[in-house]
Design a protein around this motif. Structure first.
Motif, PDB file in Angstrom:
ATOM      1  N   LYS A  64       0.832  -1.201   0.000  1.00 43.92           N
ATOM      2  CA  LYS A  64       0.000   0.000   0.000  1.00 43.92           C
ATOM      3  C   LYS A  64       0.867   1.252   0.000  1.00 43.92           C
ATOM      4  CE  LYS A  64      -4.179  -1.806   2.223  1.00 43.92           C
ATOM      5  NZ  LYS A  64      -5.039  -1.763   3.426  1.00 43.92           N
ATOM      6  N   GLY A  65       0.501   2.178  -0.854  1.00 39.58           N
ATOM      7  CA  GLY A  65       1.251   3.415  -0.967  1.00 39.58           C
ATOM      8  C   GLY A  65       2.423   3.344  -1.909  1.00 39.58           C
ATOM      9  N   ARG A  66       2.791   2.148  -2.346  1.00 43.86           N
ATOM     10  CA  ARG A  66       3.922   1.977  -3.252  1.00 43.86           C
ATOM     11  C   ARG A  66       3.508   1.414  -4.607  1.00 43.86           C
ATOM     12  NH1 ARG A  66       7.741  -1.556  -2.201  1.00 43.86           N
ATOM     13  NH2 ARG A  66       6.420  -2.951  -0.937  1.00 43.86           N
ATOM     14  N   PHE A  67       2.540   0.512  -4.617  1.00 45.23           N
ATOM     15  CA  PHE A  67       2.091  -0.139  -5.847  1.00 45.23           C
ATOM     16  C   PHE A  67       0.730   0.401  -6.258  1.00 45.23           C
ATOM     17  CE2 PHE A  67       4.485  -4.457  -5.379  1.00 45.23           C
ATOM     18  CZ  PHE A  67       5.667  -3.763  -5.168  1.00 45.23           C
ATOM     19  N   THR A  68       0.487   0.442  -7.552  1.00 41.13           N
ATOM     20  CA  THR A  68      -0.799   0.859  -8.087  1.00 41.13           C
ATOM     21  C   THR A  68      -1.225  -0.100  -9.178  1.00 41.13           C
ATOM     22  OG1 THR A  68      -0.324   3.201  -7.640  1.00 41.13           O
ATOM     23  CG2 THR A  68      -2.124   2.708  -9.160  1.00 41.13           C
ATOM     24  N   ILE A  69      -2.424  -0.646  -9.045  1.00 44.11           N
ATOM     25  CA  ILE A  69      -2.971  -1.523 -10.063  1.00 44.11           C
ATOM     26  C   ILE A  69      -3.977  -0.747 -10.900  1.00 44.11           C
ATOM     27  CG2 ILE A  69      -4.818  -2.419  -8.567  1.00 44.11           C
ATOM     28  CD1 ILE A  69      -4.453  -5.140  -9.965  1.00 44.11           C
ATOM     29  N   SER A  70      -4.010  -1.023 -12.182  1.00 43.46           N
ATOM     30  CA  SER A  70      -4.949  -0.364 -13.075  1.00 43.46           C
ATOM     31  C   SER A  70      -5.285  -1.303 -14.221  1.00 43.46           C
ATOM     32  CB  SER A  70      -4.388   0.961 -13.605  1.00 43.46           C
ATOM     33  OG  SER A  70      -3.202   0.749 -14.349  1.00 43.46           O
ATOM     34  N   ARG A  71      -6.352  -0.988 -14.935  1.00 42.81           N
ATOM     35  CA  ARG A  71      -6.765  -1.787 -16.085  1.00 42.81           C
ATOM     36  C   ARG A  71      -7.363  -0.864 -17.134  1.00 42.81           C
ATOM     37  NH1 ARG A  71     -11.446  -5.623 -13.758  1.00 42.81           N
ATOM     38  NH2 ARG A  71     -11.462  -6.385 -15.930  1.00 42.81           N
ATOM     39  N   ASP A  72      -7.302  -1.288 -18.390  1.00 46.38           N
ATOM     40  CA  ASP A  72      -7.892  -0.475 -19.436  1.00 46.38           C
ATOM     41  C   ASP A  72      -9.384  -0.746 -19.516  1.00 46.38           C
ATOM     42  OD1 ASP A  72      -6.502  -2.489 -22.157  1.00 46.38           O
ATOM     43  OD2 ASP A  72      -8.255  -2.843 -20.895  1.00 46.38           O
ATOM     44  N   GLY A  73     -10.074   0.124 -20.233  1.00 49.80           N
ATOM     45  CA  GLY A  73     -11.522   0.032 -20.290  1.00 49.80           C
ATOM     46  C   GLY A  73     -12.042  -1.228 -20.942  1.00 49.80           C
ATOM     47  N   ALA A  74     -11.275  -1.787 -21.855  1.00 49.51           N
ATOM     48  CA  ALA A  74     -11.681  -2.993 -22.561  1.00 49.51           C
ATOM     49  C   ALA A  74     -11.319  -4.268 -21.805  1.00 49.51           C
ATOM     50  CB  ALA A  74     -11.057  -3.022 -23.950  1.00 49.51           C
ATOM     51  N   LYS A  75     -10.675  -4.128 -20.666  1.00 54.67           N
ATOM     52  CA  LYS A  75     -10.230  -5.252 -19.835  1.00 54.67           C
ATOM     53  C   LYS A  75      -9.226  -6.139 -20.551  1.00 54.67           C
ATOM     54  CE  LYS A  75     -14.646  -5.402 -17.359  1.00 54.67           C
ATOM     55  NZ  LYS A  75     -15.800  -6.257 -16.960  1.00 54.67           N
ATOM     56  N   ASN A  76      -8.524  -5.560 -21.516  1.00 54.55           N
ATOM     57  CA  ASN A  76      -7.524  -6.330 -22.240  1.00 54.55           C
ATOM     58  C   ASN A  76      -6.180  -6.374 -21.527  1.00 54.55           C
ATOM     59  OD1 ASN A  76      -9.206  -7.017 -24.434  1.00 54.55           O
ATOM     60  ND2 ASN A  76      -8.788  -5.050 -25.425  1.00 54.55           N
ATOM     61  N   THR A  77      -5.904  -5.365 -20.721  1.00 57.77           N
ATOM     62  CA  THR A  77      -4.611  -5.243 -20.078  1.00 57.77           C
ATOM     63  C   THR A  77      -4.759  -4.762 -18.639  1.00 57.77           C
ATOM     64  OG1 THR A  77      -3.630  -4.638 -22.222  1.00 57.77           O
ATOM     65  CG2 THR A  77      -2.305  -4.259 -20.260  1.00 57.77           C
ATOM     66  N   VAL A  78      -3.996  -5.365 -17.755  1.00 56.69           N
ATOM     67  CA  VAL A  78      -3.915  -4.912 -16.377  1.00 56.69           C
ATOM     68  C   VAL A  78      -2.460  -4.579 -16.084  1.00 56.69           C
ATOM     69  CG1 VAL A  78      -3.676  -7.258 -15.459  1.00 56.69           C
ATOM     70  CG2 VAL A  78      -4.472  -5.403 -13.969  1.00 56.69           C
ATOM     71  N   TYR A  79      -2.248  -3.526 -15.314  1.00 56.91           N
ATOM     72  CA  TYR A  79      -0.914  -3.041 -15.027  1.00 56.91           C
ATOM     73  C   TYR A  79      -0.664  -3.051 -13.524  1.00 56.91           C
ATOM     74  CZ  TYR A  79      -1.635  -1.086 -19.690  1.00 56.91           C
ATOM     75  OH  TYR A  79      -1.927  -0.916 -21.020  1.00 56.91           O
ATOM     76  N   LEU A  80       0.595  -3.151 -13.179  1.00 58.70           N
ATOM     77  CA  LEU A  80       1.017  -2.979 -11.798  1.00 58.70           C
ATOM     78  C   LEU A  80       2.221  -2.052 -11.796  1.00 58.70           C
ATOM     79  CD1 LEU A  80       0.467  -3.847  -8.839  1.00 58.70           C
ATOM     80  CD2 LEU A  80       2.293  -5.539  -9.142  1.00 58.70           C
ATOM     81  N   GLN A  81       1.996  -0.820 -11.365  1.00 63.51           N
ATOM     82  CA  GLN A  81       3.080   0.135 -11.218  1.00 63.51           C
ATOM     83  C   GLN A  81       3.685  -0.054  -9.839  1.00 63.51           C
ATOM     84  OE1 GLN A  81       4.353   2.511 -13.467  1.00 63.51           O
ATOM     85  NE2 GLN A  81       5.940   2.661 -11.890  1.00 63.51           N
ATOM     86  N   MET A  82       4.953  -0.371  -9.792  1.00 60.61           N
ATOM     87  CA  MET A  82       5.640  -0.668  -8.545  1.00 60.61           C
ATOM     88  C   MET A  82       6.699   0.394  -8.308  1.00 60.61           C
ATOM     89  SD  MET A  82       6.041  -4.809  -8.820  1.00 60.61           S
ATOM     90  CE  MET A  82       7.206  -4.689 -10.180  1.00 60.61           C
ATOM     91  N   ASN A  83       6.533   1.150  -7.233  1.00 57.26           N
ATOM     92  CA  ASN A  83       7.466   2.206  -6.873  1.00 57.26           C
ATOM     93  C   ASN A  83       8.101   1.906  -5.525  1.00 57.26           C
ATOM     94  OD1 ASN A  83       6.736   3.729  -9.197  1.00 57.26           O
ATOM     95  ND2 ASN A  83       5.011   4.650  -8.086  1.00 57.26           N
ATOM     96  N   ILE A  84       9.216   2.552  -5.277  1.00 57.00           N
ATOM     97  CA  ILE A  84       9.959   2.405  -4.026  1.00 57.00           C
ATOM     98  C   ILE A  84      10.133   0.923  -3.712  1.00 57.00           C
ATOM     99  CG2 ILE A  84      10.251   3.362  -1.706  1.00 57.00           C
ATOM    100  CD1 ILE A  84       7.934   5.244  -2.277  1.00 57.00           C
ATOM    101  N   LEU A  85      10.637   0.199  -4.669  1.00 52.49           N
ATOM    102  CA  LEU A  85      10.787  -1.234  -4.527  1.00 52.49           C
ATOM    103  C   LEU A  85      11.789  -1.580  -3.441  1.00 52.49           C
ATOM    104  CD1 LEU A  85      10.633  -2.200  -8.273  1.00 52.49           C
ATOM    105  CD2 LEU A  85       9.168  -3.166  -6.489  1.00 52.49           C
ATOM    106  N   LYS A  86      11.508  -2.672  -2.757  1.00 52.18           N
ATOM    107  CA  LYS A  86      12.334  -3.167  -1.680  1.00 52.18           C
ATOM    108  C   LYS A  86      12.824  -4.570  -2.016  1.00 52.18           C
ATOM    109  CE  LYS A  86       9.410  -0.746   1.680  1.00 52.18           C
ATOM    110  NZ  LYS A  86       8.542  -0.909   2.874  1.00 52.18           N
ATOM    111  N   PRO A  87      13.948  -4.990  -1.441  1.00 46.62           N
ATOM    112  CA  PRO A  87      14.415  -6.355  -1.704  1.00 46.62           C
ATOM    113  C   PRO A  87      13.367  -7.418  -1.403  1.00 46.62           C
ATOM    114  CG  PRO A  87      16.155  -5.103  -0.670  1.00 46.62           C
ATOM    115  CD  PRO A  87      14.928  -4.224  -0.647  1.00 46.62           C
ATOM    116  N   GLU A  88      12.527  -7.197  -0.406  1.00 47.80           N
ATOM    117  CA  GLU A  88      11.501  -8.164  -0.067  1.00 47.80           C
ATOM    118  C   GLU A  88      10.387  -8.250  -1.107  1.00 47.80           C
ATOM    119  OE1 GLU A  88      11.201  -4.868   3.172  1.00 47.80           O
ATOM    120  OE2 GLU A  88      12.745  -5.738   1.884  1.00 47.80           O
TER     121      GLU A  88
END
Length: 116
Positions: A64-88
């Motif tokens: 929470k606060g680091r990753f963002t999930i999103s999808r396009d309107g056609a449900k063809n693609t889902v994304y995961l934006q990952m920020n401030i990545l940690k070794p874990e």
């Protein structure tokens, strides 16, 4: 039937960012929930984030606060934006699609490695 293909994994230093993509094909009209899961060596697969057809999102506390999930309107693609990545965060990340009958379809996985 739905098929899922992930991309975007790789090696990144701690504090960096990656964006994962998952392309869906097939009977995408039946998809209700799209999500990302991850599995580290020796650990069970765990939920990272989900997004419904109504774009309601849910995240694991660890991202929470680091990753963002999103999808396009056609449900063809889902994304995961990952920020401030940690070794874990290092794990194989799997795209998941769940239909209205609660049946899951999984992608092949993409490896994310975060170095310290």
């Amino acid at each position: 039937q739905v098929q899922l293909v992930e991309s975007g994994g790789g090696l990144v230093q701690a504090g960096g960012s990656l964006r994962l993509s998952c392309s869906a094909s097939g009977s995408i009209f039946s998809i209700n929930v799209l999500g990302w899961f991850r599995q580290a060596p020796g650990k069970q697969r765990e939920l990272v984030a989900t997004i419904t057809s109504g774009k309601i999102t849910n995240y694991a506390d660890s991202v929470k606060g680091r990753f963002t999930i999103s999808r396009d309107g056609a449900k063809n693609t889902v994304y995961l934006q990952m920020n401030i990545l940690k070794p874990e965060d290092t794990a194989v990340y799997y795209c998941n699609a769940r239909n209205l009958y609660l049946k899951d379809v999984w992608g092949q996985g993409t490896l994310v490695t975060v170095s310290s």
